[in-house]
Design a protein around this motif. Structure first.
Motif, PDB file in Angstrom:
ATOM      1  N   LYS A   5      -2.285   3.228 -15.889  1.00 16.38           N
ATOM      2  CA  LYS A   5      -2.235   2.044 -16.747  1.00 16.38           C
ATOM      3  C   LYS A   5      -1.707   0.843 -15.969  1.00 16.38           C
ATOM      4  CE  LYS A   5      -1.741   4.391 -21.182  1.00 16.38           C
ATOM      5  NZ  LYS A   5      -0.881   4.564 -22.399  1.00 16.38           N
ATOM      6  N   GLU A   6      -0.756   1.083 -15.087  1.00 14.53           N
ATOM      7  CA  GLU A   6      -0.189  -0.005 -14.286  1.00 14.53           C
ATOM      8  C   GLU A   6      -1.242  -0.590 -13.356  1.00 14.53           C
ATOM      9  OE1 GLU A   6       2.824  -2.614 -12.942  1.00 14.53           O
ATOM     10  OE2 GLU A   6       2.507  -1.402 -14.728  1.00 14.53           O
ATOM     11  N   SER A   7      -2.073   0.276 -12.744  1.00 15.56           N
ATOM     12  CA  SER A   7      -3.140  -0.203 -11.862  1.00 15.56           C
ATOM     13  C   SER A   7      -4.147  -1.030 -12.650  1.00 15.56           C
ATOM     14  CB  SER A   7      -3.848   0.986 -11.196  1.00 15.56           C
ATOM     15  OG  SER A   7      -2.955   1.702 -10.380  1.00 15.56           O
ATOM     16  N   GLN A   8      -4.505  -0.536 -13.832  1.00 17.62           N
ATOM     17  CA  GLN A   8      -5.457  -1.272 -14.665  1.00 17.62           C
ATOM     18  C   GLN A   8      -4.928  -2.647 -15.019  1.00 17.62           C
ATOM     19  OE1 GLN A   8      -6.233   1.268 -18.011  1.00 17.62           O
ATOM     20  NE2 GLN A   8      -7.747   2.494 -16.928  1.00 17.62           N
ATOM     21  N   ARG A   9      -3.660  -2.716 -15.387  1.00 22.26           N
ATOM     22  CA  ARG A   9      -3.069  -4.001 -15.771  1.00 22.26           C
ATOM     23  C   ARG A   9      -3.110  -4.989 -14.601  1.00 22.26           C
ATOM     24  NH1 ARG A   9       1.157  -6.898 -15.075  1.00 22.26           N
ATOM     25  NH2 ARG A   9       2.130  -5.399 -13.682  1.00 22.26           N
ATOM     26  N   MET A  10      -2.755  -4.524 -13.423  1.00 17.30           N
ATOM     27  CA  MET A  10      -2.721  -5.406 -12.248  1.00 17.30           C
ATOM     28  C   MET A  10      -4.121  -5.835 -11.842  1.00 17.30           C
ATOM     29  SD  MET A  10       0.410  -3.908  -9.928  1.00 17.30           S
ATOM     30  CE  MET A  10      -0.072  -2.195  -9.997  1.00 17.30           C
ATOM     31  N   HIS A  11      -5.102  -4.939 -11.990  1.00 21.23           N
ATOM     32  CA  HIS A  11      -6.478  -5.318 -11.659  1.00 21.23           C
ATOM     33  C   HIS A  11      -6.975  -6.384 -12.616  1.00 21.23           C
ATOM     34  CE1 HIS A  11      -7.083  -1.163  -9.598  1.00 21.23           C
ATOM     35  NE2 HIS A  11      -6.474  -2.027  -8.824  1.00 21.23           N
ATOM     36  N   GLU A  12      -6.685  -6.213 -13.896  1.00 16.70           N
ATOM     37  CA  GLU A  12      -7.136  -7.178 -14.897  1.00 16.70           C
ATOM     38  C   GLU A  12      -6.555  -8.559 -14.642  1.00 16.70           C
ATOM     39  OE1 GLU A  12      -9.278  -7.046 -17.425  1.00 16.70           O
ATOM     40  OE2 GLU A  12      -9.893  -5.053 -16.809  1.00 16.70           O
ATOM     41  N   LYS A  13      -5.309  -8.616 -14.221  1.00 14.01           N
ATOM     42  CA  LYS A  13      -4.620  -9.896 -14.023  1.00 14.01           C
ATOM     43  C   LYS A  13      -4.684 -10.382 -12.577  1.00 14.01           C
ATOM     44  CE  LYS A  13      -1.408  -9.545 -17.893  1.00 14.01           C
ATOM     45  NZ  LYS A  13      -0.007  -9.741 -18.337  1.00 14.01           N
ATOM     46  N   ALA A  14      -5.429  -9.659 -11.740  1.00 15.81           N
ATOM     47  CA  ALA A  14      -5.596 -10.041 -10.326  1.00 15.81           C
ATOM     48  C   ALA A  14      -4.247 -10.227  -9.628  1.00 15.81           C
ATOM     49  CB  ALA A  14      -6.426 -11.326 -10.218  1.00 15.81           C
ATOM     50  N   GLU A  15      -3.322  -9.326  -9.920  1.00 15.60           N
ATOM     51  CA  GLU A  15      -1.998  -9.374  -9.276  1.00 15.60           C
ATOM     52  C   GLU A  15      -2.083  -8.581  -7.967  1.00 15.60           C
ATOM     53  OE1 GLU A  15       0.689  -7.868 -12.202  1.00 15.60           O
ATOM     54  OE2 GLU A  15       0.535  -9.647 -13.475  1.00 15.60           O
ATOM     55  N   TYR A  16      -2.650  -9.230  -6.947  1.00 19.87           N
ATOM     56  CA  TYR A  16      -2.992  -8.512  -5.724  1.00 19.87           C
ATOM     57  C   TYR A  16      -1.775  -8.021  -4.953  1.00 19.87           C
ATOM     58  CZ  TYR A  16      -7.506 -10.655  -6.714  1.00 19.87           C
ATOM     59  OH  TYR A  16      -8.664 -11.045  -7.315  1.00 19.87           O
ATOM     60  N   LEU A  17      -0.725  -8.852  -4.866  1.00 15.38           N
ATOM     61  CA  LEU A  17       0.469  -8.412  -4.136  1.00 15.38           C
ATOM     62  C   LEU A  17       1.116  -7.213  -4.821  1.00 15.38           C
ATOM     63  CD1 LEU A  17       2.281 -11.677  -2.966  1.00 15.38           C
ATOM     64  CD2 LEU A  17       1.379  -9.847  -1.536  1.00 15.38           C
ATOM     65  N   ALA A  73      -2.096  -6.991   5.992  1.00 17.46           N
ATOM     66  CA  ALA A  73      -3.269  -6.123   5.912  1.00 17.46           C
ATOM     67  C   ALA A  73      -3.612  -5.566   7.289  1.00 17.46           C
ATOM     68  CB  ALA A  73      -4.456  -6.905   5.346  1.00 17.46           C
ATOM     69  N   ALA A  74      -3.595  -6.411   8.309  1.00 14.95           N
ATOM     70  CA  ALA A  74      -3.932  -5.976   9.666  1.00 14.95           C
ATOM     71  C   ALA A  74      -2.926  -4.940  10.172  1.00 14.95           C
ATOM     72  CB  ALA A  74      -3.976  -7.183  10.601  1.00 14.95           C
ATOM     73  N   SER A  75      -1.663  -5.160   9.862  1.00 13.36           N
ATOM     74  CA  SER A  75      -0.634  -4.220  10.292  1.00 13.36           C
ATOM     75  C   SER A  75      -0.856  -2.838   9.678  1.00 13.36           C
ATOM     76  CB  SER A  75       0.751  -4.748   9.897  1.00 13.36           C
ATOM     77  OG  SER A  75       1.758  -3.825  10.245  1.00 13.36           O
ATOM     78  N   LEU A  76      -1.219  -2.803   8.416  1.00 11.81           N
ATOM     79  CA  LEU A  76      -1.478  -1.530   7.743  1.00 11.81           C
ATOM     80  C   LEU A  76      -2.693  -0.823   8.345  1.00 11.81           C
ATOM     81  CD1 LEU A  76      -1.017  -1.737   3.864  1.00 11.81           C
ATOM     82  CD2 LEU A  76      -0.110  -0.030   5.432  1.00 11.81           C
ATOM     83  N   MET A 131      -5.864  -5.122  -0.911  1.00 12.22           N
ATOM     84  CA  MET A 131      -5.157  -6.021  -1.829  1.00 12.22           C
ATOM     85  C   MET A 131      -4.396  -7.116  -1.067  1.00 12.22           C
ATOM     86  SD  MET A 131      -5.988  -4.996  -4.829  1.00 12.22           S
ATOM     87  CE  MET A 131      -7.550  -4.581  -4.044  1.00 12.22           C
ATOM     88  N   PHE A 132      -3.830  -6.769   0.078  1.00 13.75           N
ATOM     89  CA  PHE A 132      -3.117  -7.773   0.871  1.00 13.75           C
ATOM     90  C   PHE A 132      -4.080  -8.872   1.334  1.00 13.75           C
ATOM     91  CE2 PHE A 132       0.480  -4.694   1.914  1.00 13.75           C
ATOM     92  CZ  PHE A 132       1.438  -5.436   1.233  1.00 13.75           C
ATOM     93  N   VAL A 133      -5.307  -8.494   1.712  1.00 10.15           N
ATOM     94  CA  VAL A 133      -6.294  -9.495   2.108  1.00 10.15           C
ATOM     95  C   VAL A 133      -6.557 -10.443   0.949  1.00 10.15           C
ATOM     96  CG1 VAL A 133      -8.683  -9.894   2.810  1.00 10.15           C
ATOM     97  CG2 VAL A 133      -7.387  -8.029   3.835  1.00 10.15           C
ATOM     98  N   SER A 174      -0.405  -5.096  -6.704  1.00  8.07           N
ATOM     99  CA  SER A 174      -1.305  -3.960  -6.501  1.00  8.07           C
ATOM    100  C   SER A 174      -1.076  -3.335  -5.124  1.00  8.07           C
ATOM    101  CB  SER A 174      -2.766  -4.407  -6.633  1.00  8.07           C
ATOM    102  OG  SER A 174      -3.049  -4.793  -7.948  1.00  8.07           O
ATOM    103  N   ALA A 175      -0.917  -4.184  -4.113  1.00  8.72           N
ATOM    104  CA  ALA A 175      -0.695  -3.675  -2.759  1.00  8.72           C
ATOM    105  C   ALA A 175       0.575  -2.831  -2.695  1.00  8.72           C
ATOM    106  CB  ALA A 175      -0.619  -4.840  -1.773  1.00  8.72           C
ATOM    107  N   GLN A 176       1.644  -3.355  -3.272  1.00  9.72           N
ATOM    108  CA  GLN A 176       2.903  -2.606  -3.266  1.00  9.72           C
ATOM    109  C   GLN A 176       2.773  -1.306  -4.064  1.00  9.72           C
ATOM    110  OE1 GLN A 176       5.337  -3.355  -1.358  1.00  9.72           O
ATOM    111  NE2 GLN A 176       4.586  -5.375  -0.724  1.00  9.72           N
ATOM    112  N   HIS A 177       2.011  -1.363  -5.146  1.00  8.31           N
ATOM    113  CA  HIS A 177       1.794  -0.182  -5.976  1.00  8.31           C
ATOM    114  C   HIS A 177       1.097   0.918  -5.175  1.00  8.31           C
ATOM    115  CE1 HIS A 177       1.079   2.129  -9.616  1.00  8.31           C
ATOM    116  NE2 HIS A 177      -0.219   2.131  -9.379  1.00  8.31           N
ATOM    117  N   TYR A 178       0.044   0.533  -4.430  1.00 12.66           N
ATOM    118  CA  TYR A 178      -0.689   1.519  -3.650  1.00 12.66           C
ATOM    119  C   TYR A 178       0.152   2.059  -2.485  1.00 12.66           C
ATOM    120  CZ  TYR A 178      -4.887   0.304  -6.244  1.00 12.66           C
ATOM    121  OH  TYR A 178      -5.802   0.108  -7.232  1.00 12.66           O
TER     122      TYR A 178
END
Length: 633
Positions: free
Chosen positions: A40-52, A90-93, A80-82, A54-58
């Motif tokens: 549910k947390e991933s869905q919420r962040m995707h819907e709101k385009a909370e990319y940072l 993103a490059a570091s990861l 997500m970082f990109v 999302s990145a931390q979540h993953y």
């Protein structure tokens, strides 16, 4: 649907997710469905385009997963970082994810993110090289293939290979199922082909096949045929040849030419014929408030409109009549009187409240084309003949934040006057910047009768730096060399000030250690006429303004202004230029409606018609150097 690879447990998720972001990144309103078992947390962040987030979540998920899943989560975090504008993270990861530990599908996904990363770093050549490492599309799952096509289109367009970009998008179009995504993609095809020279389109028509060929044919018609009636006839024939083609949605309804010819001979049907067939108007009504508080602005616009009219060397010209909207104090009645007296095109009104009133008329009463001279955020017209044109400062604010984001800035400060206009612009800066993933760290609302220097010190956190210096000296009881500094968490300043205030404020930035801090400003900072002695205090400020202000190619407006008996400067000269553009828009009205990618090089900017029936102005970037405005290349 994607087929699950044996080694890749999360790859169905990645396939759908890549398609989701491939289309969603073109429009914040374009959202794919999530037919996958995301949290549910991933869905919420995707819907709101909370990319940072999302990145931390993953990244968190990667730490609690077995190795195969962990690697996929790390790639997803890099993706997500990109999108969050953090290419370094993103490059570091991605550097830590070894290809030897990945299965085939994971390698493809990593490669796609590397392409995104190259594009984010403005390196389209590298992106094109990376694309060659992805297997042929026919062997890819459908969702992955869609993202690859999308990346190809972006990469080819960035490398000025417009035909290849359009070809990729035309193939992608057949894979898309979401209507919003289809509309965005199809509009992009037309915009890309508009950049292709006429002779190149003609050559490509000889060799291209479906699905690009119909798009090329339509683009060639719109670019090669200048006569409105002949262009309409050719478009009509194209519509008959490709009756189910998706580009039909961008064109007017099929025209029954014999029926329109009969209408052209009927005086009562003349207004409808002009709107539907693209024929040039015969009588234009200018609805302007020639008395009262808006009279000065109305006069400048009228003079610009008439100057362009008399400057037009065309043999056939419409008649023009000015209607004073203050006489009857009822814009609807004035509009109806103009139409009843034979006007087949209306320009105006100028006052925002009158634009709202006119927009509230029933659709059947708005057959005669209208080009308003102001806009209102509450007016969202889906009537093709009702178009809004204005010199909105909010439009400038949007272009400023777009410029700042393209330069890689993330943290911004705002400087505006402490009045209703300034607060309006501040709200627009905030909203536009935050939608692009930016952060506002400080703001100064300048009041002329307060200590302006203190307001800038507070904006730059100079007092805090001074306090740190005093604390250090007190603690160690010795003389310490300490350089007071401005805050370092600001990348850029958004400024919207009158020119007199801007000339006072910029030296304060220089004095308080912020001479190197980029300032991007609205056109309000420039008085409209060059004066190096007056404006040298603004050296370094970049601002957005009308092309004619600094562009030699726009000498037509300057020539027309110089012909005026009354001197025009500042805001009056800009309104005069708006009048010039209003006339040109009148003459190109049908072309803009027929071709969403059509553009006019106007005096107030590059003009195009958006989906909300508003004229968009792409303005020119200028920098003050040695007290004079110069073009920013």
């Amino acid at each position: 649907m994607c087929k699950t690879a044996k080694k890749s447990i999360l790859f169905p998720l990645l396939c759908i997710l890549t398609l989701f972001f491939a289309i969603a990144c073109e429009s914040s309103s374009a959202r794919s469905k999530q037919p996958i078992n995301l949290t549910k947390e991933s869905q919420r962040m995707h819907e709101k385009a909370e990319y940072l987030s999302s990145a931390q979540h993953y990244l968190g998920l990667s730490q609690n997963s077995h190795p195969a899943q962990s690697l996929e989560y790390q790639i997803m975090a890099a993706d997500m970082f990109v999108k969050a504008g953090e290419p370094t993270k993103a490059a570091s990861l991605l550097d830590k994810v070894s290809d030897s530990a990945l299965d085939v599908n994971q390698k493809i996904f990593k490669q796609m993110v590397l392409v995104e990363l190259a594009l984010a770093r403005y390196n389209p050549k590298q992106a094109e090289t990376l694309l060659q490492n992805i297997p042929h599309q026919a062997n890819l799952p459908e969702a992955t293939r869609s993202r690859v096509l999308f990346l190809q289109a972006r990469t080819y367009e960035a490398n000025d290979n417009y035909l290849a970009a359009a070809r990729a998008r035309s193939i992608l179009d057949e894979l898309l199922v979401d209507q919003q995504s289809q509309r965005i993609n199809r509009q992009a095809i037309r915009q890309i082909l508009n950049k292709v020279p006429e002779h190149v389109l003609n050559q490509a028509l000889q060799r291209e096949q479906y699905p690009l060929a119909p798009w090329l044919s339509l683009a060639y018609i719109e670019k090669s045929i200048s006569n409105p009636a002949q262009r309409e006839q050719a478009i009509y024939q194209w519509q008959q040849q490709f009756p189910n083609h998706p580009a039909q949605a961008f064109l007017s309804q099929n025209l029954n030419y014999p029926q329109y010819q009969m209408a052209a001979n009927n005086t009562q049907a003349q207004q409808y014929y002009v709107a539907a067939s693209g024929m040039s108007p015969r009588k234009i009504a200018l609805l302007l408030p020639m008395n009262g508080p808006h009279a000065k602005a109305a006069k400048a616009i009228r003079e610009g409109y008439l100057a362009a009219y008399y400057d037009n060397a065309s043999g056939q010209k419409p008649s023009i009549q000015v209607y004073d909207t203050t006489l009857e104090n009822d814009v609807i009645r004035t509009y109806q009187r103009a139409v009843n007296e034979g006007a087949d095109f209306v320009v105006g009104p100028l006052v925002k409240e009158e634009v709202i009133r006119l927009s509230q008329m029933p659709t059947y009463a708005l057959k005669t084309p209208i080009l308003t001279l102001n806009e209102h955020p509450q007016v969202h017209s889906n009537i093709r003949s009702f178009v809004q044109f204005s010199l909105s400062p909010e439009n400038e604010a949007d272009q400023i934040t777009e410029k700042a984001r393209s330069l890689g800035y993330r943290n911004a400060s705002i400087v505006v006057p402490n009045n209703s206009w300034g607060k309006r612009l501040s709200a627009r800066f905030r909203d536009s910047w935050q939608k692009k993933g930016g952060r506002i760290v400080s703001e100064a609302q300048i009041e002329p009768y307060k200590d302006t220097a203190k307001q800038i010190r507070d904006l730059l956190a100079i007092e805090q730096s001074q306090k740190r210096s005093d604390t250090i000296k007190y603690l160690i009881k010795e003389h310490v060399e300490y350089q007071v500094r401005r805050r370092t968490d600001v990348d850029v300043v958004f400024m919207a000030l009158p020119s007199a205030q801007a000339r006072q404020i910029k030296p304060l930035f220089d004095f308080y250690y912020a001479h190197d801090l980029p300032i991007l400003a609205t056109s309000s900072v420039y008085a409209g006429n060059p004066n190096s002695n007056r404006d040298r205090d603004m050296n370094g400020i970049q601002f957005i303004d009308m092309p004619w202000v600094v562009n030699a190619k726009q000498s037509r407006v300057k020539k027309l202004i110089n012909k005026q008996e009354d001197s025009l400067s500042g805001e009056s000269s800009r309104l005069f230029a708006m009048g010039v553009d209003a006339y040109d828009l009148t003459q190109s009205f049908n072309q803009l409606q027929q071709s969403p990618n059509a553009m006019i090089d106007g005096a107030t900017g590059q003009l195009s018609l958006n989906a909300d029936n508003r004229i968009q102005r792409k303005m020119t970037w200028v920098k003050i150097a040695n007290g004079s405005p110069v073009l920013v290349q």
